[in-house]
Every structure is written in C-alpha cells, then in structure tokens.
Motif scaffolding. Structure first.
Motif, mmCIF file in Angstrom:
data_model
loop_
_atom_site.group_PDB
_atom_site.id
_atom_site.type_symbol
_atom_site.label_atom_id
_atom_site.label_comp_id
_atom_site.label_asym_id
_atom_site.label_seq_id
_atom_site.Cartn_x
_atom_site.Cartn_y
_atom_site.Cartn_z
ATOM 1 N N ILE A 112 0.832 -1.210 0.000
ATOM 2 C CA ILE A 112 0.000 0.000 0.000
ATOM 3 C C ILE A 112 0.864 1.256 0.000
ATOM 4 C CG2 ILE A 112 -1.727 1.299 1.296
ATOM 5 C CD1 ILE A 112 -2.819 -1.322 2.343
ATOM 6 N N SER A 116 1.026 0.812 -4.449
ATOM 7 C CA SER A 116 -0.402 0.896 -4.774
ATOM 8 C C SER A 116 -0.739 2.029 -5.735
ATOM 9 C CB SER A 116 -1.226 1.048 -3.491
ATOM 10 O OG SER A 116 -0.829 2.199 -2.776
ATOM 11 N N LYS A 120 -4.134 3.578 -3.638
ATOM 12 C CA LYS A 120 -3.769 3.588 -2.218
ATOM 13 C C LYS A 120 -4.981 3.822 -1.318
ATOM 14 C CE LYS A 120 0.033 5.508 -1.086
ATOM 15 N NZ LYS A 120 1.119 6.487 -0.800
#
Length: 302
Positions: A112, A116, A120
């Motif tokens: 994340i 990502s 995110k």
C-alpha cells in the motif's frame, strides 16, 4: 567612543535580558489537559482501583450476602493454580496471532505504501472495511468458512491435505485464525503509517551503493519502520491475549482462553478470583510490553 558606547550599551541590554525572570506559564495547557485527565480518572483509574480491591475480597462471600475486604492475597494463588493452563494458552494464542499478523500485514502495508499508486486510498478503505461490521458477526462468519461442509474444508479434503474425518472448526487453528483476522487491521495501519514516511530516495541510495533489494530492506526499510511494527505488535497482542469471543465461537472447552474463564467467573458471581485473574493478566501484559519495547530499541514509545 560612540562605537564603544554603542557596543557597551548593547552588551548591557543583552545582559539585562539574560537576567530577566522567565515568564510564568499560563494555565491554558492545564485546562486543555483537564478533560482527558478527568476521563482517564473516571473510566480507567477508578475502575482499576476497584478491580484491585475486589481481587482482595474474601472469596467466601456471595452476591447475595456481599463481600468483605480481608486482603485475601490467596485469590491470586488460587487463580493461577486453577487457571494457569488457560492463562498460558492465551499468551501462546496471542503470540501466534501476532506473528501471523506480522507475516500478513507487513507485505500488505508495504504494498500500500510503495506499490499501490492511485489505488492507495481504496486499499486503505478495504483494510478498515471489516470495522463496519460487528466483531461478533465477523467471528460468526468464520464458523461458516471453517465448517465441515464449507468450501475450505471440502477443498482441502479434495487435495488430500486434510483427512476424511479432518476438520478445522473447533481447533486451535480456528481460534488463532479468528484472532488473526479480527486484529489484522491493527497491525497494517501502524505499519503503513511508518512505511509511508520513508523517503524512497534512501532506498535508491542503497541500491546505488550496490545493496541488493533484501539488504536495502534489512538495512533501511525495516529499521525505519520499527516504530510502526512495535505499535502494531502491541495493538494486536494486547487485545488478543484478553479476547474470549473467538475461543467461545470457534473453539472447544480444550481451547478456552483466560478471557473465557474470567467472563464465566464474573457471571457466576466469583468476583474475587475473577478480579485477581484480571489484575494478573494486566500485570503480565504490562511487564511483557515494557520488556518488548526496551528490546526493540524504541524507548520513546514507553
């Protein structure tokens, strides 16, 4: 002469400013602290004192006749003697769930924070999405997932990874799995907060110095994320050690944790022993947390 006088005057002014008494602090800070201090006093300090005093009551009393304060320290000895197995089991289950949360949560938080991209925010929402459902409902759902007629058990039997009479529900595995699932967000969020603050240029500098990806992670990313790892470990281990819902719904009498025994003792009116077990659990967890934080090298979190 005028220059010297100016310098002299400036020196005198600086010396006079240095000897001026410091300004008195206002009471604004104390006023702002008052609501929090009052809240902690009413809902933490007073209940804790009450719990400790209850643990020293005469166990011969009852709800109907009342309890008398006799400073009965034997309650602690009786509690550990009668429920020591459940006490140790709770710490082991909490430790296993914490390790599982680290193994699952660290890669997720890392992905994340660094991989990502524009997804995110969505991934963070998905991490906290289980909190929109009741803790009890989330645990009950694992009864369906781990049930003998569930998809998971049938698949494991088909792959011959589980015997014909094998099962997952009502086992220590089910209890630890429930603990891991319910407390995983408490591991992911602090880890993400620490990882997200790491400057990617530090890792790039490590690669420029011919560090392998693993070495860069071990020397740069992992040390800088230690505050989040320590916080996540504490937020996972502490509630997991005192949990009783997962053991009640996913386990059997042989997998009962200390929280189950405390809940039953309070329900049966055995307040002194139940309070003694509660105080013992708190003391052990506080001692373990203190030692862990010291060993982790993050004394500022104490």
């Amino acid at each position: 002469m005028s220059v010297s006088a100016a310098h002299l005057g400036g020196g005198e002014q600086q010396q006079a400013a240095a000897v001026e008494p410091p300004q008195k602090r206002g009471v604004t800070g104390y006023i702002l602290l008052l609501p929090g201090a009052l809240w902690l006093t009413i809902f933490f300090l007073v209940p804790t004192i009450t719990l400790v005093s209850t643990s020293l009551y005469d166990p011969a009393g009852s709800v109907e006749t009342g309890y008398s304060m006799t400073w009965h320290w034997q309650n602690y000895v009786d509690g550990i003697r009668d429920y020591g197995v459940q006490f140790g089991r709770s710490l082991v289950y909490a430790l296993l769930a914490t390790v599982a949360c680290i193994l699952l949560g660290y890669p997720l938080a890392y992905a994340i924070a660094f991989k990502s991209g524009r997804w995110k925010n969505l991934m963070l929402v998905l991490v906290i999405a289980p909190f929109f459902t009741s803790f009890l409902v989330r645990t009950l759902s694992w009864q369906l997932l781990l049930g003998d007629n569930g998809f998971l058990v049938e698949t494991l039997k088909t792959l011959q990874l589980l015997g014909p009479d094998g099962h997952l529900l009502a086992t220590p595995f089910a209890v630890v799995t429930g603990l891991t699932y319910n407390f995983l967000p408490f591991m992911v969020l602090p880890l993400y907060a620490s990882l997200e603050k790491i400057d990617p240029r530090l890792v790039e500098a490590g690669h420029d110095l011919y560090a392998s990806p693993f070495t860069a992670f071990r020397k740069i990313t992992l040390p800088l994320s230690m505050p989040g790892l320590v916080a996540g470990t504490l937020l996972t281990f502490i509630p997991a050690a005192g949990d009783y819902i997962n053991a009640e719904l996913l386990g059997t009498p042989t997998t009962r944790m200390i929280g189950n025994e405390i809940q039953d003792l309070f329900g049966a009116g055995a307040y002194p022993v139940a309070a003694a077990l509660s105080v013992t659990l708190m003391a052990v967890i506080v001692a373990m947390v203190f030692l862990y934080v010291r060993r982790a090298g993050t004394e500022e979190l104490v």
